[in-house]
Scaffold this motif. Structure first.
Motif, short mmCIF file in Angstrom:
data_model
loop_
_atom_site.label_atom_id
_atom_site.label_comp_id
_atom_site.label_asym_id
_atom_site.label_seq_id
_atom_site.Cartn_x
_atom_site.Cartn_y
_atom_site.Cartn_z
N GLU B 178 98.84 24.88 89.76
CA GLU B 178 100.24 25.16 90.10
C GLU B 178 100.80 26.23 89.20
O GLU B 178 101.46 27.17 89.66
CB GLU B 178 101.07 23.88 89.90
N SER B 179 100.53 26.08 87.91
CA SER B 179 101.19 26.99 86.97
C SER B 179 100.67 28.41 87.10
O SER B 179 101.41 29.36 86.94
CB SER B 179 100.98 26.49 85.54
N CYS B 180 99.40 28.56 87.45
CA CYS B 180 98.92 29.94 87.52
C CYS B 180 98.62 30.36 88.95
O CYS B 180 97.83 31.26 89.20
CB CYS B 180 97.70 30.14 86.64
N ARG B 181 99.27 29.70 89.90
CA ARG B 181 98.98 29.99 91.31
C ARG B 181 99.28 31.45 91.66
O ARG B 181 98.50 32.12 92.33
CB ARG B 181 99.85 29.09 92.18
N GLN B 182 100.39 31.94 91.17
CA GLN B 182 100.77 33.30 91.53
C GLN B 182 99.75 34.30 91.02
O GLN B 182 99.34 35.22 91.74
CB GLN B 182 102.16 33.60 90.93
N GLU B 183 99.34 34.10 89.75
CA GLU B 183 98.36 35.05 89.21
C GLU B 183 97.05 34.97 89.96
O GLU B 183 96.41 35.98 90.23
CB GLU B 183 98.07 34.73 87.74
#
Lengths: 328, 631
Positions: B178-183
Motif C-alpha cells: 500500500e505504502s509504495c504502490r504509487q512508486e
C-alpha cells in the motif's frame, strides 16, 4: 436399397430476385387454376399459374422493398402481403383486378412474418410485430382494430419477435399465439387476456421459424444453429421440450408442417430442403437442388392428396416445386 | 574447531579474525562448509550459541567482512538459518549492509537463485531489516526501469535483477505494498516501456513477466496486466518466484493465491450458462404409439454432408474474390485464402501473368474474418508467388520496402518473405526448415522474434563446424543435395535493392533512427541472402557492398543490430571465395579483424562476443587454408 431423392417436378424461374415467401392457393374447385403466390426481394409479388408454369400477374405494392410474407384470406381473391416498407397490404384480386384495398402501417423494421387466423366468417385476427422492440400486436381484420398488445414483462430480454403463429384449438375457442424470440425462447400467449401462459427456452440462438400442430399439441422450431427443437403443450398450457434433432449443417430459415400432419419440410441455409416424418421426426429425404440458401417452404392445399405439392423459394431466384410423399 | 560452551565471558574476536583471514584468502567454501552446519545445529534452540555466533561475525574486521558475509549467504541452506547465524549484522555493520544490499544485488550477478532467496528472505524476517528490504526493492526497480540499463547491461544481469525484484515482491506485506504502490506503478510503467522497446526477445519477455507480477501485486482486485508470450523455463521459473509463500516467513499468505482461486471460481461459473431446459418427457410415448402410418419410406440421404464452400479454381478468380468489395461472400474469401498457396504452386504459368498484382494484393491483405493461421497462410502464399516468378516480384517487394506509408509490420513481412523464398529457391531441402510461427492472437500484440535468424544460425554453425573439420580431416561435406539452384540467377535482385537506400530517411520510416528493429531485421536478412548466394556470379560484388554497409553500422547501440552485423560478416567469410577476400580486401580485413577483437573482449552482449569469436576463427581458417595450399 434406398432410392435417390426425387428431382423437382418443375422449377419456376423469372422472379429476377431472391424469393422470400410462398403461398399456394389450389383449393378451389375446377375450373379454378391452381396458383402460387411468391414474394421477392425486389418488391414484386408474382402470381404463378401452376398449369402453365408462368407468371399470370405481377403485383407491385411495396415500393420495391422486399416482400417477406404473403397469405391468402379465404380464397385467391384476397391477398395479404407484408413488406420491408413497413406496410401490410390487403389486395383485391377478383376479376383480374390488382389493387391494394387497404394497408396497415406496422412501423416494424424487422423480418417477422405476420400470422393470420380466421375467427369468423369475414373476420380475421392478425398477429404482427409492432414498432416497439419486443411487442406483438394483434389486429382484427378487415376492421384494423387493435385487439391487444402483447408485451413481455420488464427485464425479460426476449429481444425481437422472430416468428409468430396464431391458432385456436377449435373454432370458437380462445385464440392463442406462439411467438419465437431473438433470445431463443418460444412464448405462449393468451390473446384475449393479453398475458403469457408459458415460456420455453428452445435454442441458444434466435428462433428463425416455428410451426405448430394443434391436434397433437406439438410444435417444432428451427434456429440459426444446428438443432431443431420439438416441444409440446400439456394440459396446463405449459410448454415442454419433447425432443431435439441435430442437423448436419447449421441454419434453418423456415419450417412448415403439411396440412395432413404427416410430414414436415425445413428450408436450410445449406441450400437443402429436408423432409421429416412428423410423428417421430424421422428423416425422410434431403432435396438438394438449389444453389443458395432457401428462404421459404410451403405445402399446397390441394383437395386431392395426389396432387399435393411442396414449393421452396431460394436466394438463387428460383422456386422449385416437388411432389413428394403424395401417395399416402 | 571446537567451542567452549557455557556463559563465560570468552573473547571470540580471535576466532573472528581467523575466520576472516581464511575467507579473504579464498577458502570460504572449506571453512564454512564445516562451520555452518555445525553452527546451524548448535544455534537451533540455544540462545547462547546464537549470541556467540553473532558476536563471531560482528567481530570480523571490516576489510574481511565482505568475504565472510558473502560466504555465509552462499552457504546457508535457508533464509531463516541465515538469520539465525547473522542476526542483525546487516543493520549494525555498515560494510555488511553495503555488501548485502548493494554489492550482491546490483554490482554482481553471478549468484544463484537460491542465494538470492536466502538473502532477501533474511532481510524480510526481522522488522529492523525490513526497511532495508524496501530500500533494496526501490533500488532494484530503479535499475530495472532505467532505459540505459536495459540497453547496455548484459541479459544475464537483467535476469538476475528481475529475479531479485520478484523475490522481494513475494516477501512484501499488504501494508507495505500500500505504502509504495504509487512508486511501484510508476517504475513498472517506465520499465515495461524500456523492455518492450528492446530488440531482443528475451528482454521483452523479462519485462512482460515482471510487469505482470508487479501489476498482480498492486492491483489484486481490479483488472490485471496480461501479456501474450510463449512460456518457457525462464518465465515459469520467474513466475514461481513470486508465488512462493515461505512457510517460516512472517508475511501472511499472499493475496495472489486468493486471487487465483477467485479467478478459477468465476471461470467455472461462466461455463455453467443456463442451457435449454432438459427434456422432461422421455421417449416412452414413441414406444406406446404404434407405427400405424409410418409407411413413409425414406429416400437415400447419403449425399447429405457438411456444406463446404468451394474455393475458386483459377488464379484470376482468386484475385477477384480477394479484391472484391462484396462483403457477403466471406465464406468464399476464407476458402480462397486457404487455397491460394496450392493454387499458385500448381499453376506457375498462370501465376506469372499476374504475379506482381497478386503480390500487391497479398501485401495489403488484411484479415476480414477470423481464420486460424491467417498470417501464416498469407505468408506462404506470398512465398509461393515470389518463388514462382522471382524477378518481377522481388523488384516490386524491394521497392515497396523503402516506400512511404507502410507499417513496420509490413516491411518486416517483406523481409521475411524474401528470406523464405530465397531459402526455398536455393534448395528444396530448406523448404519448411524455418517455419515462422506467424499466428498471433489478440491481447497485447508484440512482434515475434526473429525465428529465421535462429534457424539460420544453426545452419551456419553446422557449416562452420564442417569447415573446420574439413581443414583437419580433409573431407568435403556434401551438405546440400545436388539440384539446380534457382536462387543464383535472381540473388542480385533480392540483395542489392535492399541495401541501396538504407541511409535515406523517409517521413514515416527512418532505418538509422527510431526504427532500429527493422534495421536489425534487415541486417539479418542480408546476412542470410549473402549466405545463400555462395557460388553465384554476383557474390563478390555482394561481398563488397555488404562490407561497406556493415562498416557504417558497426558501432550501433542496439545489440540486435550488432548481432546481425556479425552474422553478415560470417556469411561473407563463408560465401565469398577465400582467394578473392585475401586479394581484394586485405586492408578491410585487417581493420575488421581488429574491430572483431575489440567486440570479443568488450561488447556487453554475450551473443555478440560469441559471434565475434566465430568470425575470428573463420578468418584464421581462411588464412590457414590458403597457406596450406601449395603455391
Amino acid at each position: 436399397m434406398a432410392l435417390p431423392p426425387p428431382d423437382p417436378q418443375f422449377v419456376l424461374r423469372g422472379t429476377s430476385a431472391a424469393v422470400h415467401t410462398l403461398h399456394f392457393s389450389c383449393g378451389g374447385p375446377e375450373p379454378d387454376i391452381p396458383l402460387l403466390f411468391s414474394g421477392s426481394e425486389n418488391g414484386f409479388i408474382h402470381v404463378w399459374n401452376l398449369k402453365t408454369h408462368r407468371v399470370d400477374t405481377a403485383l407491385d405494392g411495396h415500393g420495391r422493398k422486399s416482400v417477406y410474407c404473403v397469405e391468402t384470406m379465404g380464397g385467391k381473391d384476397r391477398l395479404l402481403s407484408q413488406g420491408r416498407d413497413q406496410r401490410i397490404c390487403l389486395w383485391d384480386l377478383a376479376e383480374g383486378r390488382t389493387s391494394v384495398m387497404d394497408s396497415v402501417f406496422t412501423e416494424h423494421v424487422g423480418f417477422c412474418r405476420c400470422s393470420l387466423l380466421k375467427v369468423a366468417q369475414g373476420r380475421w385476427l392478425m398477429a404482427m410485430a409492432a414498432r416497439s422492440l419486443e411487442e406483438v400486436q394483434i389486429l382484427e381484420l378487415p376492421s384494423k382494430t387493435s385487439v391487444c398488445t402483447l408485451k413481455p414483462e420488464v427485464g425479460a430480454k426476449l429481444g425481437m419477435p422472430m416468428c409468430l403463429k396464431l391458432w385456436q384449438l377449435s373454432c370458437g375457442s380462445q385464440p392463442v399465439l406462439l411467438a419465437g424470440y431473438e433470445d431463443g425462447s418460444v412464448v405462449l400467449w393468451n390473446v384475449s387476456m393479453g398475458k403469457a401462459l408459458s415460456q420455453l427456452i428452445c435454442h441458444q440462438e434466435p428462433v428463425m421459424s416455428l410451426d405448430f400442430d394443434s391436434e397433437k399439441a406439438k410444435g417444432i422450431s428451427g434456429s440459426s444453429e444446428k438443432v431443431l427443437s420439438i416441444w409440446s403443450l400439456n394440459e396446463q398450457q405449459n410448454l415442454q421440450v419433447y425432443k431435439t434433432h441435430e442437423l448436419v449443417n447449421a441454419g434453418i430459415s423456415d419450417i412448415t408442417i403439411r396440412p395432413d400432419k404427416k410430414i414436415l419440410a425445413t428450408a436450410g441455409w445449406d441450400h437443402r430442403i429436408r423432409i421429416f416424418g412428423w410423428k417421430k421426426l424421422k428423416p425422410l429425404a434431403v432435396l438438394d437442388y438449389h444453389t443458395a440458401t432457401i428462404h421459404c417452404v410451403s405445402f399446397s392445399d390441394h383437395s386431392s392428396p395426389r396432387e399435393r405439392l411442396l414449393a421452396a423459394g431460394s436466394k438463387d431466384q428460383r422456386i422449385s416445386v416437388w411432389s413428394i410423399y403424395a401417395q399416402t | 574447531v571446537s567451542f567452549i560452551p557455557g556463559g563465560l565471558d570468552c573473547s571470540i574476536s580471535f576466532v573472528s579474525h581467523v575466520l576472516g583471514k581464511v575467507c579473504i584468502h579464498g577458502r570460504q567454501k572449506e571453512i564454512l562448509g564445516v562451520l555452518v552446519p555445525c553452527l546451524t545445529d548448535l544455534t537451533k534452540s540455544d540462545c547462547i550459541w546464537q549470541r556467540i555466533c553473532w558476536r563471531l561475525v560482528e567481530c570480523v574486521p571490516d576489510r574481511w567482512m565482505e568475504a565472510v558475509v558473502i560466504g555465509f549467504v552462499q552457504k546457508a541452506p535457508r533464509a531463516d538459518i541465515l538469520s539465525r547465524l547473522l542476526g542483525n549484522l546487516v543493520v549494525k555493520n555498515k560494510k555488511a549492509q553495503f555488501v548485502v544490499t548493494q554489492k550482491m544485488l546490483l554490482l554482481q550477478y553471478g549468484h544463484t537463485t537460491a542465494v538470492l532467496q536466502n538473502l532477501l528472505g533474511h532481510l524480510s524476517q526481522d522488522s529492523l531489516r525490513r526497511t532495508l528490504l524496501l530500500r533494496v526493492l526501490q533500488e532494484l526497480l530503479e535499475t530495472w526501469s532505467s532505459s540505459s540499463a536495459v540497453k547496455h547491461s548484459p541479459v544475464e544481469q537483467q535476469l538476475y535483477i528481475s529475479k531479485a525484484i520478484l523475490i522481494c515482491l513475494s516477501h512484501l506485506k499488504e501494508s507495505e505494498i500500500e505504502s509504495c504502490r504509487q512508486e511501484l506503478l510508476t517504475s513498472m510503467m517506465e520499465g515495461v516501456k524500456c523492455h518492450l522497446d528492446s530488440s531482443l526477445p528475451q528482454l521483452r519477455r523479462l519485462g512482460m513477466v515482471v510487469a505482470e507480477s508487479i501489476s498482480l501485486k498492486i492491483n489484486s482486485e481490479g483488472p490485471v496486466l496480461k501479456f501474450e508470450y510463449e512460456e518457457d523455463d525462464t518465465t515459469r521459473e520467474l513466475k514461481s518466484l513470486v508465488e512462493q509463500t515461505p512457510s517460516f516467513c512472517v508475511v501472511p499468505s499472499l493475496p495472489d493465491d486468493d486471487r487465483s482461486e477467485e479467478a478459477d471460481a468465476t471461470l467455472s461459473e461462466s461455463d455453467e450458462k443456463s442451457g435449454p431446459a432438459a427434456p422432461l418427457m422421455p421417449d416412452e410415448e414413441s414406444d406406446a404409439e404404434l407405427d400405424s402410418d409410418d409407411d413413409l419410406i425414406p429416400y437415400d440421404m447419403s449425399e447429405d454432408k457438411e456444406l463446404k464452400i468451394k474455393a475458386p479454381v483459377y488464379i484470376r478468380d482468386c484475385i477477384e474474390v480477394l479484391t472484391g468489395s462484396r462483403s457477403e461472400d466471406v465464406d468464399k474469401w476464407e476458402a480462397t485464402v486457404k487455397a491460394l498457396e496450392s493454387l499458385v504452386r500448381k499453376n506457375p504459368a498462370a501465376t506469372r501473368e499476374v504475379s506482381v498484382e497478386l503480390a500487391k494484393i497479398l501485401l495489403h491483405l488484411e484479415e476480414k474474418t477470423c481464420i486460424e493461421g491467417f498470417l501464416e497462410l498469407r505468408q506462404r502464399a506470398q512465398v509461393a508467388v515470389l518463388t514462382t516468378d522471382p524477378i518481377p516480384v522481388a523488384k516490386y517487394l524491394t521497392s515497396q520496402f523503402y516506400s512511404l506509408n507502410y507499417s513496420l509490420r509490413q516491411r518486416m513481412d517483406i523481409l521475411d518473405v524474401l528470406v523464405l523464398a530465397a531459402q526455398e529457391l536455393s534448395c528444396p531441402k530448406f523448404h519448411g526448415k524455418t517455419k515462422h510461427s506467424g499466428a498471433q492472437k489478440p491481447c497485447i500484440q508484440l512482434l515475434p522474434g526473429s525465428d529465421s535468424s535462429k534457424g539460420w544460425r544453426r545452419i551456419v554453425d553446422e557449416r562452420i563446424k564442417s569447415k573446420t573439420r574439413r581443414f583437419h580431416m580433409g573431407q568435403s561435406h556434401a551438405e546440400l543435395a545436388s539440384c539446380p539452384n534457382e536462387f543464383y540467377s535472381v540473388a542480385g535482385y533480392f540483395f542489392f535493392p535492399l541495401i541501396q537506400h538504407f541511409d535515406r530517411p523517409l517521413t514515416t520510416f527512418d532505418l538509422l533512427g527510431e526504427d532500429h528493429l527493422v534495421l536489425g531485421r534487415l541486417v539479418h536478412t542480408l546476412a542470410i541472402l549473402m549466405y545463400l548466394s555462395v557460388n553465384t556470379v554476383a557474390v563478390t560484388a555482394m561481398g563488397k557492398a555488404l562490407l561497406e554497409f556493415v562498416w557504417v553500422l558497426r558501432f550501433h547501440t542496439d545489440s540486435y543490430v550488432r548481432q546481425g552485423i556479425l552474422s553478415c560478416i560470417s556469411s561473407l567469410l563463408l560465401s565469398v571465395p577465400a582467394e578473392w577476400i585475401l586479394a581484394e580486401m586485405t586492408e578491410e580485413l585487417l581493420e575488421t579483424q581488429s574491430w572483431l577483437g575489440d567486440v570479443m573482449e568488450k561488447d556487453p552482449d554475450g551473443d555478440c562476443r560469441k559471434l565475434a569469436l566465430q568470425n575470428l576463427l573463420l578468418m584464421e581458417n581462411i588464412k590457414k587454408k590458403l597457406e596450406a595450399v601449395p603455391s
